[in-house]
Design an enzyme around this catalytic site. Structure first.
Site, short mmCIF file in Angstrom:
data_model
loop_
_atom_site.label_atom_id
_atom_site.label_comp_id
_atom_site.label_asym_id
_atom_site.label_seq_id
_atom_site.Cartn_x
_atom_site.Cartn_y
_atom_site.Cartn_z
N HIS A 150 55.86 52.81 44.37
CA HIS A 150 54.92 51.82 43.83
C HIS A 150 53.50 51.83 44.41
CE1 HIS A 150 58.56 49.98 42.14
NE2 HIS A 150 59.08 50.04 43.35
C1 BDR Z 1 56.45 46.13 45.73
O1 BDR Z 1 57.34 45.35 46.52
C2 BDR Z 1 57.53 45.95 47.77
O2 BDR Z 1 58.90 46.00 48.07
C3 BDR Z 1 56.90 47.31 47.71
O3 BDR Z 1 56.31 47.65 48.97
C4 BDR Z 1 55.86 47.17 46.64
O4 BDR Z 1 54.64 46.70 47.16
C5 BDR Z 1 57.21 46.66 44.53
O5 BDR Z 1 57.67 45.63 43.72
#
Ligand code: BDR
Ligand code: CA
Length: 314
Positions: free
Chosen positions: A243
């Site tokens: 992500h």
């Molecule tokens: C986001 O949530 C966190 O767990 C990850 O680092 C990312 O920023 C994804 O939904």
């Protein structure tokens, strides 16, 4: 052209670590002038420690790291050890950081730095709950027109959410802070899960990264291997989204991303859907289009670029 000045606000997180390393491996385009941390994936003491470990891994302990808010503005903190492991960056085998945190609070740093930099110069990237930036905007609204752009990982539209059926984790954890930022008028670009799910890291790519052989590449590959254990109930193959690295990818190569300007507002009222990013895809509200919503990524281009940049680190 001078490198673009950015502050990265983060809650590492293996994918945050990739976003940081990708940026630190791209000094010609990105000048990371500071890193601020927030409670999110794991509590603040760990996200701060993790940020220091990552800058040291990259040989960039000259970059100051400021600890910020331990939890959201209104809600109680919800963490995600079930995704990231108890440290937040499980998989990393690195020494304890020797560089201290900066004494200043991250929110004060954001305010001071944004006020001090020339108007329109500084980009703020948020990779976790938006608490620090929301607090900074509430504390000193004069920072808002001085920010060039906020580029965030968060939200979802056709995909719904990953923390609840309606809400993505970063927005769900602190929807009130996200609301402050989304309503502020600052130029926004949002890498939601609809975007990040379109660039998935394969085991083969991770092996290619490991084969680079540098300590940063090997440790990044170790983190990726841990991170990709999560999600087998969701994704049909072994590949996983990374992500937060999409934020860095967008800053470096916006042409790799589909983009659409929309109005986006944050749901705050319903217990079922709090933290949902309500994306007005068809402009039915007529409200101001406040957000550049990122869509499908050219995945091959993205991973080729990330491999190239991670390979330049020690
Ligand atoms: C986001 O949530 C966190 O767990 C990850 O680092 C990312 O920023 C994804 O939904
Ligand atoms: Ca994150």
């Amino acid at each position: 052209m001078a490198a673009r000045k950015i502050i990265i606000d983060t809650d590492p997180g293996q994918d945050d670590a990739f976003a940081l390393l990708f940026a630190l491996g791209s000094p010609a385009e990105l000048d990371v002038i500071g890193i601020t941390t927030v409670g999110g994936n794991v509590p603040l003491a760990l996200t701060s420690r993790n940020a220091l470990q990552i800058v040291e891994l990259a040989g960039r302990s000259d970059i100051p790291v400021y600890a910020g808010c331990p939890g959201p503005m209104v809600k109680k903190l919800k963490t995600a050890e079930y995704v990231h492991g108890p440290t937040g960056i499980d998989g990393l085998e690195a020494p304890d950081p020797v560089t201290p945190l900066q004494p200043q609070h991250a929110v004060n740093y954001l305010v001071d730095k944004i006020m001090a930099e020339p108007e329109g110069d500084l980009t703020v990237c948020t990779l976790g709950p938006m608490t620090n930036l929301g607090m900074a905007m509430a504390m000193e609204p004069r920072i808002i027109p001085r920010i060039r752009e906020v580029v965030l990982m968060g939200g979802g539209f056709f995909q719904g959410g990953n923390a609840t059926p309606a809400a993505e984790f970063n927005i769900f954890v602190d929807p009130h802070a996200a609301h402050v930022v989304f309503e502020s008028g600052v130029p926004l670009t949002m890498a939601s899960i609809d975007c990040t799910y379109t660039a998935q890291m394969t085991p083969e790519w991770i092996n290619t990264l490991r084969a680079v052989g540098t300590r940063s590449a090997v440790q990044a590959a170790n983190m990726a291997d841990f991170f990709r254990r999560y999600g087998s109930h969701k994704f049909p193959t072994e590949a996983r989204p990374i992500h937060d690295a999409c934020v860095t990818g967008f800053l470096l190569a916006p042409h790799l991303f589909q983009q659409r300007l929309c109005n986006v507002s944050i749901e705050l009222m319903s217990p079922e859907t709090i933290g949902m990013t309500v994306v007005d895809w068809w402009h039915v509200t007529g409200r101001r289009k406040n957000c550049n919503v990122l869509g499908r990524i050219d995945s091959d281009g993205f991973f080729a670029l990330m491999l190239e940049r991670l390979s330049t680190l020690p």
